[in-house]
Structures are given as C-alpha cells and as structure tokens.
Design a protein around this motif. Structure first.
Motif, PDB file in Angstrom:
ATOM      1  N   ALA A   1       0.857  -1.196   0.000  1.00  0.00           N
ATOM      2  CA  ALA A   1       0.000   0.000   0.000  1.00  0.00           C
ATOM      3  C   ALA A   1       0.886   1.235   0.000  1.00  0.00           C
ATOM      4  N   ALA A   2       0.410   2.289  -0.665  1.00  0.00           N
ATOM      5  CA  ALA A   2       1.199   3.524  -0.771  1.00  0.00           C
ATOM      6  C   ALA A   2       0.266   4.724  -0.888  1.00  0.00           C
ATOM      7  N   GLY A   3       0.789   5.888  -0.497  1.00  0.00           N
ATOM      8  CA  GLY A   3       0.051   7.138  -0.662  1.00  0.00           C
ATOM      9  C   GLY A   3      -0.801   7.479   0.550  1.00  0.00           C
ATOM     10  N   ASP A   4      -1.879   8.211   0.295  1.00  0.00           N
ATOM     11  CA  ASP A   4      -2.707   8.740   1.389  1.00  0.00           C
ATOM     12  C   ASP A   4      -3.286   7.664   2.307  1.00  0.00           C
ATOM     13  N   ILE A   5      -3.356   6.442   1.832  1.00  0.00           N
ATOM     14  CA  ILE A   5      -3.965   5.381   2.662  1.00  0.00           C
ATOM     15  C   ILE A   5      -2.964   4.713   3.606  1.00  0.00           C
ATOM     16  N   ALA A   6      -1.662   4.885   3.362  1.00  0.00           N
ATOM     17  CA  ALA A   6      -0.670   4.035   4.042  1.00  0.00           C
ATOM     18  C   ALA A   6      -0.124   4.690   5.313  1.00  0.00           C
ATOM     19  N   ARG A   7      -0.080   3.940   6.379  1.00  0.00           N
ATOM     20  CA  ARG A   7       0.602   4.395   7.599  1.00  0.00           C
ATOM     21  C   ARG A   7       1.886   3.586   7.727  1.00  0.00           C
ATOM     22  N   TRP A   8       3.000   4.298   7.634  1.00  0.00           N
ATOM     23  CA  TRP A   8       4.300   3.626   7.572  1.00  0.00           C
ATOM     24  C   TRP A   8       5.195   4.038   8.738  1.00  0.00           C
ATOM     25  N   PRO A   9       6.173   3.194   9.075  1.00  0.00           N
ATOM     26  CA  PRO A   9       7.082   3.562  10.165  1.00  0.00           C
ATOM     27  C   PRO A   9       8.107   4.589   9.680  1.00  0.00           C
ATOM     28  N   ASP A  10       7.930   5.829  10.089  1.00  0.00           N
ATOM     29  CA  ASP A  10       8.796   6.919   9.621  1.00  0.00           C
ATOM     30  C   ASP A  10      10.072   6.947  10.472  1.00  0.00           C
ATOM     31  N   PRO A  11      11.230   6.737   9.860  1.00  0.00           N
ATOM     32  CA  PRO A  11      12.452   6.664  10.655  1.00  0.00           C
ATOM     33  C   PRO A  11      12.860   8.009  11.248  1.00  0.00           C
ATOM     34  N   HIS A  12      12.342   9.105  10.743  1.00  0.00           N
ATOM     35  CA  HIS A  12      12.776  10.422  11.224  1.00  0.00           C
ATOM     36  C   HIS A  12      12.087  10.788  12.533  1.00  0.00           C
ATOM     37  N   SER A  13      10.779  10.627  12.560  1.00  0.00           N
ATOM     38  CA  SER A  13      10.047  10.976  13.778  1.00  0.00           C
ATOM     39  C   SER A  13       9.985   9.791  14.736  1.00  0.00           C
ATOM     40  N   GLY A  14      10.269   8.595  14.203  1.00  0.00           N
ATOM     41  CA  GLY A  14      10.139   7.397  15.040  1.00  0.00           C
ATOM     42  C   GLY A  14       8.681   7.006  15.224  1.00  0.00           C
ATOM     43  N   GLU A  15       7.778   7.657  14.494  1.00  0.00           N
ATOM     44  CA  GLU A  15       6.346   7.361  14.650  1.00  0.00           C
ATOM     45  C   GLU A  15       5.800   6.706  13.392  1.00  0.00           C
TER      46      GLU A  15
ATOM     47  N   ARG B   1       6.895   4.670  -5.933  1.00  0.00           N
ATOM     48  CA  ARG B   1       8.157   4.198  -6.520  1.00  0.00           C
ATOM     49  C   ARG B   1       8.785   3.083  -5.654  1.00  0.00           C
ATOM     50  N   THR B   2       8.841   3.327  -4.355  1.00  0.00           N
ATOM     51  CA  THR B   2       9.440   2.319  -3.464  1.00  0.00           C
ATOM     52  C   THR B   2       8.639   1.023  -3.510  1.00  0.00           C
ATOM     53  N   ALA B   3       7.312   1.152  -3.500  1.00  0.00           N
ATOM     54  CA  ALA B   3       6.477  -0.053  -3.547  1.00  0.00           C
ATOM     55  C   ALA B   3       6.750  -0.829  -4.833  1.00  0.00           C
ATOM     56  N   ALA B   4       6.902  -0.097  -5.948  1.00  0.00           N
ATOM     57  CA  ALA B   4       7.163  -0.762  -7.233  1.00  0.00           C
ATOM     58  C   ALA B   4       8.476  -1.546  -7.163  1.00  0.00           C
ATOM     59  N   LEU B   5       9.497  -0.904  -6.625  1.00  0.00           N
ATOM     60  CA  LEU B   5      10.791  -1.596  -6.537  1.00  0.00           C
ATOM     61  C   LEU B   5      10.672  -2.847  -5.668  1.00  0.00           C
ATOM     62  N   ASN B   6       9.929  -2.716  -4.592  1.00  0.00           N
ATOM     63  CA  ASN B   6       9.793  -3.866  -3.699  1.00  0.00           C
ATOM     64  C   ASN B   6       8.910  -4.967  -4.297  1.00  0.00           C
ATOM     65  N   MET B   7       7.955  -4.570  -5.133  1.00  0.00           N
ATOM     66  CA  MET B   7       7.147  -5.599  -5.809  1.00  0.00           C
ATOM     67  C   MET B   7       8.020  -6.385  -6.792  1.00  0.00           C
ATOM     68  N   LEU B   8       9.116  -5.749  -7.220  1.00  0.00           N
ATOM     69  CA  LEU B   8      10.042  -6.456  -8.125  1.00  0.00           C
ATOM     70  C   LEU B   8      11.077  -7.270  -7.351  1.00  0.00           C
ATOM     71  N   GLY B   9      10.983  -7.237  -6.034  1.00  0.00           N
ATOM     72  CA  GLY B   9      11.872  -8.093  -5.248  1.00  0.00           C
ATOM     73  C   GLY B   9      13.034  -7.368  -4.610  1.00  0.00           C
ATOM     74  N   HIS B  10      13.145  -6.053  -4.802  1.00  0.00           N
ATOM     75  CA  HIS B  10      14.201  -5.318  -4.099  1.00  0.00           C
ATOM     76  C   HIS B  10      13.736  -5.169  -2.661  1.00  0.00           C
ATOM     77  N   ARG B  11      14.638  -4.961  -1.780  1.00  0.00           N
ATOM     78  CA  ARG B  11      14.231  -4.724  -0.399  1.00  0.00           C
ATOM     79  C   ARG B  11      14.662  -3.304  -0.056  1.00  0.00           C
ATOM     80  N   GLU B  12      13.827  -2.352  -0.463  1.00  0.00           N
ATOM     81  CA  GLU B  12      14.180  -0.951  -0.238  1.00  0.00           C
ATOM     82  C   GLU B  12      13.231  -0.353   0.795  1.00  0.00           C
ATOM     83  N   LYS B  13      13.828   0.182   1.861  1.00  0.00           N
ATOM     84  CA  LYS B  13      12.974   0.778   2.890  1.00  0.00           C
ATOM     85  C   LYS B  13      12.501   2.156   2.434  1.00  0.00           C
ATOM     86  N   PHE B  14      11.287   2.516   2.811  1.00  0.00           N
ATOM     87  CA  PHE B  14      10.823   3.866   2.499  1.00  0.00           C
ATOM     88  C   PHE B  14      11.330   4.792   3.599  1.00  0.00           C
TER      89      PHE B  14
END
Ligand SMILES: Cc1cc2nc3c(=O)[nH]c(=O)nc-3n(C[C@H](O)[C@H](O)[C@H](O)COP(=O)(O)OP(=O)(O)OC[C@H]3O[C@@H](n4cnc5c(N)ncnc54)[C@H](O)[C@@H]3O)c2cc1C
Ligand code: FES
Length: 509
Positions: A394-408, A423-436
């Motif tokens: 999931a990505a965009g306005d619907i997604a709640r993700w662990p933000d490394p900057h605020s820690g929230e 973009r990150t979701a696309a890369l990860n759907m291709l099998g990359h392991r890229e953190k947002f």
C-alpha cells in the motif's frame, strides 16, 4: 506553475569558462545555443545538465548539490548529475546531459549526450503480473517505475476515476485560477499507457480483494488475478452532514471532474463560500479570487492552518488572504445551507452562488478493511510498504508507515510522499528490499507565496522563527524537546533543502 526559462543567459559554455570561475562544490548557469545548462563541479569532475527542473521548471542553480545529485529548490525533486535521471518525485522526466572537456585551464561543454537507459537493478524473479488499484499519485509513480526498471510483465491499473492520472495539486492552484491550460493536467498523455503496455482501466471500480485466491474483484463482477498488488486508493473528501449539503451547488474538490464542475459554477457566479481553512480550502479561495469572485471562508479554527504551521504563520496567511479580498468567518461552522444562504453556527448568514467544502479527507481503506488487512487509522505497512497480507503493498494517502525520522507511524496526505511511496512499492514488488525512508515534504501555494514544509511535527513544544514571516522571508523550526521535527519556509528554498538533507543524515546515523 512557472514559465519555463527559455532565454539564453550566462556565459556561452561552448566557448568555455575558466576552471577558476567554478569553485569546487560550486554551480553556475550558462548556455549552449538556446539551452540553459547547469555546470556543477565536484573535485576534478564537472557535470553539465539542463538547468531547468523537468517538473515545473524550477531553477536548479538555486537548488542543492548533495553528492552526485542536484535537488530542485521548488518541490525537492532530485536528479542524478551523471545520468540526468529523475531519482525522486515530483519529477519523472530526466534532465538532458552534456559532455564536458577540460583543457588549457578552461571548461568546455561539448555536446548533448544521447540518453542511456537507466541502470536496472536485479531483484530476482519478477512477478508475471502486477495489479495497481488507484490511478493517482502513488499508482502512477508505481507504474512508471516498473517500466523504467524494464519490468516486462503485465501491469493492470484500475481507477474508478474517468480521467487518467492527473496533476492533482494543480487543481486547487493555477488550473482552478484559469492560469494553466487543460493539457497541463494529465501526468502523461494517453499514448504513454499504450506505448508502455500499461493496461489502464478507467471508470473501473475494485469492489473487493481476495487475498487467498489473489484476485481483485471488480464492481461488475470481473476478477483480475494478481501476483503482486498495490493498493493506492488515496483519500476522498469528507462530505458535510448538515441540512442542504446535498444540493448540487455544494461542491468538493478531489478529481479533475470536480475541478471542472467548480470552474463551470464559477463562470456565472459572484460569491462563493469556502467551508474550511485548510490548505485546499485556502488555495481554492486564492484561485477564485483570481477569477474575481467574492470569497468568504468559514472555519472553526482561531487562525487558518494554525494546527500545522503555528500562530505566526496562521496570522500571516490570514492577512495575505485578507489583503487579496477574502473575508474570514473564523471560530464558526456552517449549520445549514438553505437555498443560496449559508447559515453559520454564530447565527450569521452568508449569501453564496456556490459553496466549496474543504473540510478534510478520509483515506479510502474500504478494500483493505473488507479483506482483513491490518488497519491503523490507515492501512498499516512496514518499512517496505508491505501490508499484513503477503504480496499486497500500500502507498500514498492510505498508508501508515514507520517513519524513521520521527520514530512514529505516519500517514500523511502529501503529493510527493505518495509518488515516492509508489516508486518504493514498485521496486519492492520487483523483489528489491528498499525501505521507504524519504523525509516527508509538501508545498502549498497562496497567490505568489509558496510555503514549503519538510519533516513532520504532529506535536511540538517550540516554534523558532528565523527571518520575518510578514516580509515573506522566513524559516520556522518546529521542535519537540529541542529536536527539530519539521521546518516550514517561505522563499528560503536552499535552507529548506538543507534541513531535509540534515534530517536524512540524522535518521541514517
Ligand atoms: C485539490 C488538491 C490539491 C492538492 N495540493 C497538494 C499540494 O499542493 N501539495 C501536496 O503535497 N499535496 C497536495 N494534495 C494532496 C495530494 O494530491 C495527495 O496526497 C495525493 O494525490 C495522494 O496520492 P494517492 O495516490 O494516495 O491518491 P490519489 O491521488 O487520490 O489517487 C487515488 C486513486 O485511486 C482511485 N480509487 C480509489 N478507490 C478505488 C477503487 N475502489 N477502485 C478503483 N479506483 C479507486 C481514485 O479514483 C484515484 O484515481 C492535494 C490534493 C488535492 C485534492
Ligand atoms: S519545479 Fe522542480 S520539483 Fe517542482
């Protein structure tokens, strides 16, 4: 949207400039024929790229060079200086690149280089078919990334909108103000989808998803199997629940069609009441003032945008709009709309030829909820933007993700965040392991005043102001326990970019 710079300024780089005129780490603009070229020196290396951002034409010479990239001062797109590739939204198109020669103490820009295909990383076995539900910022960025990464499998993009992906931020700014033509609004022309073999299905609604059979079920009963699924369904405007709100002259603004309906109303109107002093409400107010319409803004807040930007910026924004003729009715809400009269909680009444309600949005999480995905005031995703169901992102306005900057765990409604997550979701759907890990960024535009905001401060205990807010030259730091969580600025673009870089470094360390 600014006019693209087309005049040939600065030195003629074909004739060359002295190396001493470009210090290490420095940048300057010159021209090659009619084209503006940015030179950037890093040690003994000199890069030459187009000087104009491919998003809205921001002047890259006023941006920030960080390692081998240049970042745009206006909305923080980022380009690779070696290849010109657009590394970060909101830009998608690459910069043109020129080859450079150094001889006899001078730097010469020689010729425009042919574009090479972007480097493709190997992510292992790619899925045969990827389905994207949502034709907005995140969905578009995901599809574009998949093809840019040379993904050869099928891409099906389902959108219940009638328009292909559009430049949504423009719908409350220049387009609504009548200053941008219709053809600026689609993110890409229709040919882009057929040429890139993206099966874009408009006016098609996903009714539910079945994570066990790995199918998306459409409202017409059709079933679309997926190997990987991206949910990018965005948000929808909150509808007013007051008597009279169902009338056709009470509008909300999310889609291209919504915007065109407001423009149609505005054509024969003299007065508009805007409900809500949010970013969208006030941008709408500004755009309608440009059309010569009397605008009254009604909102429960003491000051517009105070919750996000604090009292000083709130007072400035109010004064700016009042200067342009907007009338505010604050600490008030609409109680009912009767004919063409809006009745306020204070008892006052306002006449209106039409009403625009900008009273917030609600993430469209229905598909995820019905499918039993983990919900946390949005769809809960991990750092790779994976939901709790295997193969579903999931990505965009619907997604709640662990933000490394605020820690929230954050869920925001920002254009650039949605695109970067796509973009990150696309890369990860291709099998990359890229953190947002992108630092959140948004911008808002009121008349000729842009406001840029980097980071995220849900709560803060101090706001320090550098510069002069009223003079439109300021940088505000939102701090909690001494730590800067977010920065808002007006015409301090370089400092805004530097703050973003600093936040990136802090969370990487
Ligand atoms: C008028 C306006 C101005 C804005 N200005 C700014 C700005 O200046 N700066 C900023 O940072 N942000 C701005 N935003 C916010 C920004 O546009 C959003 O954060 C961004 O669009 C979110 O992208 P998304 O892909 O999550 O959702 P969206 O762009 O909303 O796309 C969601 C898509 O999913 C489709 N969809 C939803 N449910 C289904 C379903 N069940 N089946 C099929 N399709 C479905 C929708 O039709 C839509 O195409 C603005 C928003 C608006 C409305
Ligand atoms: S103009 Fe460069 S990012 Fe928008």
């Amino acid at each position: 949207m600014a006019e693209l710079h087309s005049k040939a300024n600065g030195p003629d780089l074909v004739q060359g400039i002295a190396i001493a005129d470009l210090e290490d780490g420095g940048k300057l603009v010159g021209h090659c024929g009619d084209e503006q070229v940015l030179l950037v020196r890093r040690g003994s290396e000199v890069f030459a790229v187009s000087a104009i951002c491919t998003h809205y034409g921001g002047p890259l010479v006023d941006g920030l060079v960080a390692e081998d990239t240049v970042r745009c001062p206006w909305h923080h797109a980022c380009f690779d200086l070696r290849t010109g590739e657009a590394l970060r939204a909101p830009a998608f198109n690459p910069l043109a690149c020129w080859s450079v020669e150094q001889r006899a103490g001078k730097i010469f820009v020689v010729e425009k280089r042919k574009r090479t295909a972007p480097m493709v990383r190997d992510g292992g076995a790619a899925p045969e078919r990827i389905v994207i539900v949502g034709g907005g910022a995140a969905g578009f960025a995901a599809a574009e990334t998949l093809r840019r990464e040379q993904y050869q499998g099928g891409i099906i993009m389902i959108s219940d909108d009638q328009a292909p992906p559009v430049d949504r931020p423009n719908l409350s700014k220049d387009y609504l103000a009548g200053k941008a033509p219709q053809d600026w609004i689609p993110l890409r022309g229709e040919k882009f989808y057929s040429k890139n073999n993206i099966d874009l299905r408009l006016e098609t609604k996903a009714e539910r998803i079945d994570p066990r059979s790995r199918e998306v079920v459409l409202s017409d009963g059709g079933r679309i199997p997926y190997e990987r699924l991206l949910l990018a369904t965005g948000a929808e405007p909150v509808r007013l629940a007051i008597p009279g709100a169902e009338q056709s002259f009470v509008r909300t603004l999310r889609s291209f069609a919504d915007c065109n309906a407001i423009i149609e109303r505005a054509a024969n109107a003299r007065r508009c009441v805007v409900l809500g002093a949010s970013f969208i409400g006030l941008e709408v107010a500004a755009a309608l003032r440009s059309r010569g319409i009397d605008v009254h803004v009604v909102a429960p807040d003491r000051r517009p945008m105070e919750r996000v930007l604090g009292p000083r910026m709130g007072d400035f924004i109010r004064a700016l709009h009042e200067e342009k003729g907007v009338a505010f009715h604050l600490e008030a809400t609409a109680a009912s709309i009767d004919g063409s009269t809006v009745k306020l909680s204070s008892g006052d009444t306002l006449a209106a030829d039409f009403v625009v309600a900008g009273v917030g949005v609600r993430p469209r999480t229905g598909l995820a909820e019905k499918a039993g995905l983990k919900i946390d005031r949005g769809i809960a995703v991990n750092a790779f933007l994976e939901t709790s169901a295997p193969g579903i992102f999931a990505a965009g306005d619907i997604a709640r993700w662990p933000d490394p900057h605020s820690g929230e765990n954050l869920r925001v409604e920002h254009w650039v965040v949605a695109e970067r997550q796509g973009r990150t979701a696309a890369l990860n759907m291709l099998g990359h392991r890229e953190k947002f890990a992108a630092v959140p960024f948004f911008w808002s535009q009121h008349y000729d005043v842009p406001i840029n905001y980097v980071g995220h401060a849900e709560r803060c205990d101090e706001i320090s102001v550098d510069g002069d807010v009223a003079a439109r030259d300021c940088l505000l730091r939102f701090k909690r326990e001494g730590r800067t969580l977010a920065v808002a600025s007006i015409f301090r673009d370089l400092e805004s970019l530097e703050a973003e870089l600093e936040m990136e470094h802090q969370s990487a360390s």
